[in-house]
Design a protein around this motif. Sequence first.
Motif, PDB file in Angstrom:
ATOM      1  N   ASN A  94     -11.092  -6.489 -11.183  1.00  0.00           N
ATOM      2  CA  ASN A  94     -10.101  -6.041 -12.429  1.00  0.00           C
ATOM      3  C   ASN A  94      -8.983  -5.231 -11.836  1.00  0.00           C
ATOM      4  N   CYS A  95      -8.544  -5.518 -10.596  1.00  0.00           N
ATOM      5  CA  CYS A  95      -7.567  -4.826  -9.865  1.00  0.00           C
ATOM      6  C   CYS A  95      -6.060  -5.049 -10.137  1.00  0.00           C
ATOM      7  N   PRO A  96      -5.153  -4.467 -10.746  1.00  0.00           N
ATOM      8  CA  PRO A  96      -3.900  -4.773 -10.927  1.00  0.00           C
ATOM      9  C   PRO A  96      -3.008  -5.226  -9.787  1.00  0.00           C
ATOM     10  N   PHE A  97      -3.461  -4.532  -8.977  1.00  0.00           N
ATOM     11  CA  PHE A  97      -2.537  -4.398  -7.648  1.00  0.00           C
ATOM     12  C   PHE A  97      -2.710  -5.957  -6.889  1.00  0.00           C
ATOM     13  N   VAL A  98      -4.232  -6.154  -6.607  1.00  0.00           N
ATOM     14  CA  VAL A  98      -4.550  -7.748  -6.365  1.00  0.00           C
ATOM     15  C   VAL A  98      -3.821  -8.561  -7.342  1.00  0.00           C
ATOM     16  N   GLU A 144     -17.338  -5.205  -4.628  1.00  0.00           N
ATOM     17  CA  GLU A 144     -17.495  -4.232  -5.576  1.00  0.00           C
ATOM     18  C   GLU A 144     -17.157  -2.801  -4.991  1.00  0.00           C
ATOM     19  N   LEU A 145     -16.138  -2.058  -5.777  1.00  0.00           N
ATOM     20  CA  LEU A 145     -15.528  -0.989  -5.090  1.00  0.00           C
ATOM     21  C   LEU A 145     -16.672   0.348  -5.348  1.00  0.00           C
ATOM     22  N   ASN A 146     -17.516   0.191  -6.162  1.00  0.00           N
ATOM     23  CA  ASN A 146     -18.686   1.061  -6.168  1.00  0.00           C
ATOM     24  C   ASN A 146     -19.830   0.807  -4.989  1.00  0.00           C
ATOM     25  N   ASN A 147     -19.616  -0.029  -4.310  1.00  0.00           N
ATOM     26  CA  ASN A 147     -20.369  -0.155  -3.129  1.00  0.00           C
ATOM     27  C   ASN A 147     -19.694  -1.130  -2.204  1.00  0.00           C
ATOM     28  N   LYS A 148     -18.776  -0.549  -1.539  1.00  0.00           N
ATOM     29  CA  LYS A 148     -18.023  -0.967  -0.673  1.00  0.00           C
ATOM     30  C   LYS A 148     -18.677  -1.557   0.861  1.00  0.00           C
ATOM     31  N   PRO A 149     -18.772  -2.815   1.074  1.00  0.00           N
ATOM     32  CA  PRO A 149     -19.264  -3.257   2.202  1.00  0.00           C
ATOM     33  C   PRO A 149     -18.688  -2.585   3.471  1.00  0.00           C
ATOM     34  N   ASN A 204      -7.028   2.452   3.920  1.00  0.00           N
ATOM     35  CA  ASN A 204      -7.323   3.125   2.978  1.00  0.00           C
ATOM     36  C   ASN A 204      -8.301   3.180   2.120  1.00  0.00           C
ATOM     37  N   GLY A 205      -9.401   2.014   2.547  1.00  0.00           N
ATOM     38  CA  GLY A 205     -10.489   1.986   1.627  1.00  0.00           C
ATOM     39  C   GLY A 205     -10.153   1.149   0.309  1.00  0.00           C
ATOM     40  N   GLN A 206      -8.987   0.730   0.209  1.00  0.00           N
ATOM     41  CA  GLN A 206      -8.707  -0.035  -1.004  1.00  0.00           C
ATOM     42  C   GLN A 206      -8.081  -1.329  -1.039  1.00  0.00           C
ATOM     43  N   VAL A 207      -8.323  -2.099  -2.111  1.00  0.00           N
ATOM     44  CA  VAL A 207      -8.057  -3.542  -2.102  1.00  0.00           C
ATOM     45  C   VAL A 207      -6.584  -3.186  -3.106  1.00  0.00           C
ATOM     46  N   PRO A 208      -5.626  -4.275  -2.676  1.00  0.00           N
ATOM     47  CA  PRO A 208      -5.842  -5.328  -2.144  1.00  0.00           C
ATOM     48  C   PRO A 208      -5.754  -5.064  -0.348  1.00  0.00           C
ATOM     49  N   VAL A 209      -6.300  -5.852   0.385  1.00  0.00           N
ATOM     50  CA  VAL A 209      -6.162  -6.062   1.668  1.00  0.00           C
ATOM     51  C   VAL A 209      -5.809  -7.837   1.816  1.00  0.00           C
ATOM     52  N   PHE A 238      -2.395  -3.773   4.381  1.00  0.00           N
ATOM     53  CA  PHE A 238      -2.792  -2.817   3.291  1.00  0.00           C
ATOM     54  C   PHE A 238      -1.602  -2.427   2.374  1.00  0.00           C
ATOM     55  N   GLU A 239      -1.743  -2.006   1.281  1.00  0.00           N
ATOM     56  CA  GLU A 239      -0.877  -1.343   0.392  1.00  0.00           C
ATOM     57  C   GLU A 239      -0.130  -2.401  -0.272  1.00  0.00           C
ATOM     58  N   SER A 240      -0.203  -2.779  -1.310  1.00  0.00           N
ATOM     59  CA  SER A 240       0.197  -4.030  -2.279  1.00  0.00           C
ATOM     60  C   SER A 240       2.076  -4.104  -2.139  1.00  0.00           C
ATOM     61  N   ASP A 241       2.620  -2.983  -1.983  1.00  0.00           N
ATOM     62  CA  ASP A 241       4.008  -3.165  -1.838  1.00  0.00           C
ATOM     63  C   ASP A 241       4.286  -3.653  -0.530  1.00  0.00           C
ATOM     64  N   ALA A 242       3.673  -3.397   0.587  1.00  0.00           N
ATOM     65  CA  ALA A 242       3.785  -3.895   1.947  1.00  0.00           C
ATOM     66  C   ALA A 242       3.439  -5.574   1.962  1.00  0.00           C
ATOM     67  N   TYR A 289       0.346   1.002 -13.186  1.00  0.00           N
ATOM     68  CA  TYR A 289      -0.877   0.263 -13.123  1.00  0.00           C
ATOM     69  C   TYR A 289      -2.112   1.398 -13.285  1.00  0.00           C
ATOM     70  N   MET A 290      -1.943   2.330 -12.717  1.00  0.00           N
ATOM     71  CA  MET A 290      -3.158   3.194 -12.898  1.00  0.00           C
ATOM     72  C   MET A 290      -3.070   3.965 -14.206  1.00  0.00           C
ATOM     73  N   PRO A 291      -1.694   4.554 -14.877  1.00  0.00           N
ATOM     74  CA  PRO A 291      -1.862   4.914 -15.943  1.00  0.00           C
ATOM     75  C   PRO A 291      -2.403   3.889 -17.077  1.00  0.00           C
TER      76      PRO A 291
HETATM   77  N1  LIG Z   1      -1.343   2.126  -3.437  1.00  0.00           N
HETATM   78  C1  LIG Z   1      -2.428   1.133  -3.209  1.00  0.00           C
HETATM   79  C2  LIG Z   1      -3.332   1.126  -4.641  1.00  0.00           C
HETATM   80  C3  LIG Z   1      -4.490   0.139  -4.619  1.00  0.00           C
HETATM   81  C4  LIG Z   1      -5.535   0.699  -5.487  1.00  0.00           C
HETATM   82  O1  LIG Z   1      -5.580   1.747  -6.159  1.00  0.00           O
HETATM   83  N2  LIG Z   1      -6.754   0.006  -5.429  1.00  0.00           N
HETATM   84  C5  LIG Z   1      -8.003   0.212  -6.266  1.00  0.00           C
HETATM   85  C6  LIG Z   1      -8.373  -0.834  -7.115  1.00  0.00           C
HETATM   86  S1  LIG Z   1      -7.363  -1.538  -8.305  1.00  0.00           S
HETATM   87  C7  LIG Z   1      -8.843   0.565  -5.092  1.00  0.00           C
HETATM   88  O2  LIG Z   1      -9.274   0.035  -3.961  1.00  0.00           O
HETATM   89  N3  LIG Z   1      -9.963   1.588  -5.367  1.00  0.00           N
HETATM   90  C8  LIG Z   1     -10.762   2.196  -4.722  1.00  0.00           C
HETATM   91  C9  LIG Z   1     -10.632   3.479  -4.078  1.00  0.00           C
HETATM   92  O3  LIG Z   1      -9.424   4.051  -4.157  1.00  0.00           O
HETATM   93  O4  LIG Z   1     -11.607   3.825  -3.300  1.00  0.00           O
HETATM   94  C10 LIG Z   1      -1.744  -0.301  -3.320  1.00  0.00           C
HETATM   95  O5  LIG Z   1      -0.767  -0.518  -3.619  1.00  0.00           O
HETATM   96  O6  LIG Z   1      -2.402  -1.545  -2.572  1.00  0.00           O
END
Ligand SMILES: N[C@@H](CCC(=O)N[C@@H](CS)C(=O)NCC(=O)O)C(=O)O
Length: 221
Positions: A9-13, A33-38, A47-52, A62-66, A100-102
């Motif tokens: 569901n991730c818009p950044f992805v 799954e973000l509620n059960n990150k491997p 940063n524990g976030q997708v996209p990677v 990491f970080e979608s802009d980068a 995206y998040m708003p």
């Molecule tokens: N600033 C990050 C934001 C990415 C982001 O917020 N990803 C969310 C999913 S849409 C995420 O991984 N959330 C899990 C968490 O923050 O633990 C980017 O641009 O890549």
Amino acid sequence: MVKLISFKNCPFVQRVMGALVMKNVPFEIEYIELNNKPQWFLDISPNGQVPVLVTENDTVLFESDAIVEYLDDKYAPIEEVSAEQKALDRAWSYQASKHYMPQCGTMASKDKETFETRLTNLAKAFAKAEGKLGDTPFFKGDYVSNVDIAWLPLLHRASVIKNHSGYDMLDGFPKVQKWQAALIESGLTAKTVPADFVEKFSGFYLTNTYLASLKDNKEVA
Ligand SMILES: N[C@@H](CCC(=O)N[C@@H](CS)C(=O)NCC(=O)O)C(=O)O
């Protein structure tokens, strides 16, 4: 081959997938799954976030802009632009990605009042785009640019919401609505989400939310 670590569901992805698809860069994708990150993901993701994005050299980006900027540097950019135009394109892309998040928060609202308050904020982004768009199908002309790719997640999600609940977040923004239609028509929306996107997305945003109540009324009517 590069590998994209994703959440369905991730818009950044979706934005990063848009850049990969438009540049014809072959990629593998792995959903987590973000509620059960491997643990392997936590081990590699700063940063524990997708996209990677794992590059062909096994560098973990990491970080979608980068990541989007890396893809322009590494693979041919969609168009050659001046330094000023590149800065403007990034600025207009940021007008989308900062919402995206708003937008997620708006769609997840439990009641009408919260939904409408949040939508008022989100609508400011659509109003800015409405004022900037010309008469061409896409933001800068007859072709999909980096700016369109950045707006894709917002406009795609608004279309899914409209199709399923009847609520049009783009009401009052006719140029943005035409832009949304052009992006859907281009096929890019479908190519940048998984096959079960609508099901996953609806399970989250059209279940136990204000929008879900509109959907239920639509189905009864
Ligand atoms: N600033 C990050 C934001 C990415 C982001 O917020 N990803 C969310 C999913 S849409 C995420 O991984 N959330 C899990 C968490 O923050 O633990 C980017 O641009 O890549």
